[in-house]
Design a protein around this motif. Structure first.
Motif, PDB file in Angstrom:
ATOM      1  N   GLY A 171       0.781  -1.237   0.000  1.00 20.24           N
ATOM      2  CA  GLY A 171       0.000   0.000   0.000  1.00 20.24           C
ATOM      3  C   GLY A 171       0.806   1.276   0.000  1.00 20.24           C
ATOM      4  N   GLY A 172       2.142   1.189   0.045  1.00 17.85           N
ATOM      5  CA  GLY A 172       2.964   2.380  -0.024  1.00 17.85           C
ATOM      6  C   GLY A 172       3.113   2.868  -1.460  1.00 17.85           C
ATOM      7  N   THR A 173       3.799   3.992  -1.616  1.00 16.54           N
ATOM      8  CA  THR A 173       4.048   4.537  -2.946  1.00 16.54           C
ATOM      9  C   THR A 173       5.500   4.993  -3.042  1.00 16.54           C
ATOM     10  N   THR A 174       5.993   5.127  -4.273  1.00 16.76           N
ATOM     11  CA  THR A 174       7.325   5.684  -4.508  1.00 16.76           C
ATOM     12  C   THR A 174       7.202   6.949  -5.341  1.00 16.76           C
ATOM     13  N   ASN A 175       8.252   7.780  -5.268  1.00 13.76           N
ATOM     14  CA  ASN A 175       8.305   8.924  -6.173  1.00 13.76           C
ATOM     15  C   ASN A 175       8.872   8.464  -7.515  1.00 13.76           C
ATOM     16  N   ASP A 176       8.985   9.362  -8.457  1.00 10.92           N
ATOM     17  CA  ASP A 176       9.451   8.984  -9.793  1.00 10.92           C
ATOM     18  C   ASP A 176      10.387  10.061 -10.339  1.00 10.92           C
ATOM     19  N   PRO A 177      11.571  10.222  -9.712  1.00 11.06           N
ATOM     20  CA  PRO A 177      12.500  11.256 -10.176  1.00 11.06           C
ATOM     21  C   PRO A 177      13.070  10.916 -11.547  1.00 11.06           C
ATOM     22  N   GLU A 178      13.364  11.943 -12.340  1.00  6.60           N
ATOM     23  CA  GLU A 178      13.817  11.719 -13.705  1.00  6.60           C
ATOM     24  C   GLU A 178      15.236  11.169 -13.757  1.00  6.60           C
ATOM     25  N   PHE A 179      16.101  11.649 -12.861  1.00  9.70           N
ATOM     26  CA  PHE A 179      17.504  11.272 -12.953  1.00  9.70           C
ATOM     27  C   PHE A 179      18.050  10.642 -11.670  1.00  9.70           C
ATOM     28  N   GLN A 180      17.187  10.184 -10.787  1.00  8.70           N
ATOM     29  CA  GLN A 180      17.617   9.580  -9.527  1.00  8.70           C
ATOM     30  C   GLN A 180      16.874   8.276  -9.289  1.00  8.70           C
TER      31      GLN A 180
END
Length: 204
Positions: free
Chosen positions: A28-37
């Motif tokens: 049920g958690g989420t992650t971010n979606d950085p372009e270069f990391q």
């Protein structure tokens, strides 16, 4: 890309990545979606260690988790294509790092001192979940490459490792031995030689 990398560069191992965060995301958690990391956990499935019983392990089963299904499918494709030429493995989290995908690492560190029994319950939970996930990959015929960076000697003291990591590392690796399979354990971080010794002792 693993197939093309092998064909072009002759890699010694083809690796499919299940990832370090996907136990928490599957619950049920989420992650971010950085372009270069590298992605990081954005929200955790646990706000309090008092809520461990609310975590549903059924969400991590193959039939309920599309990420696990996609990884298994990728393993199957890679094995079919190049598995007779090079080993195929899955890079997947270990029990302690999986716990930090469910509950923030810094809070988990503090809880080792304030509420150790709750930390044990969470790591036991992630251990049991991972054993079932590992079995899916073993049945697919791939190697298990456990990556447990939050269990590194640069982060944990020897006493913390022996109490909160070693028993669960032994439990998952005993499962491999029972099935006559083997795995690799990866601890990320630079450590003095003596810390490397106590981290690897008695894991299997």
């Amino acid at each position: 890309c693993q197939i093309e990398a092998y064909k072009r560069f002759g890699n010694d191992l083809a690796v499919i990545e299940y990832g370090l965060h996907m136990v928490g995301v599957g619950l049920g958690g989420t992650t971010n979606d950085p372009e270069f990391q590298t992605p990081a956990i954005a929200t955790y499935p646990l706000e309090s260690l008092d809520d461990i019983d609310k975590l549903d392990p059924e969400r991590l089963k193959k039939e309920n988790d599309p990420h696990l299904r996609h990884c298994l499918e990728a393993c199957h494709i890679v094995k079919e294509e190049i598995g007779d030429e090079v080993p195929v493995g899955v890079l997947i989290t270990g029990p302690y790092t999986a716990a930090t995908s469910c509950y923030p690492a810094e809070k988990l560190f503090r809880a080792m001192r304030k509420s150790p029994e709750k930390v044990h319950r969470l790591v036991q939970f992630t251990t049991d979940c991972l054993i079932d996930i590992y079995k899916e990959f073993i049945q697919e015929g791939v190697l298990i490459l456990q990556c447990d960076p939050l269990a590194s000697g640069t982060i944990l003291r020897k006493s913390q490792y022996q109490e909160f990591v070693l028993p669960y590392a032994k439990k998952v690796n005993q499962q491999f031995m029972m099935q006559e399979e083997w795995s690799a354990i990866i601890y990320v971080g630079i450590r003095p030689k003596q810390l490397m010794t106590w981290q690897m002792q008695e894991v299997i």
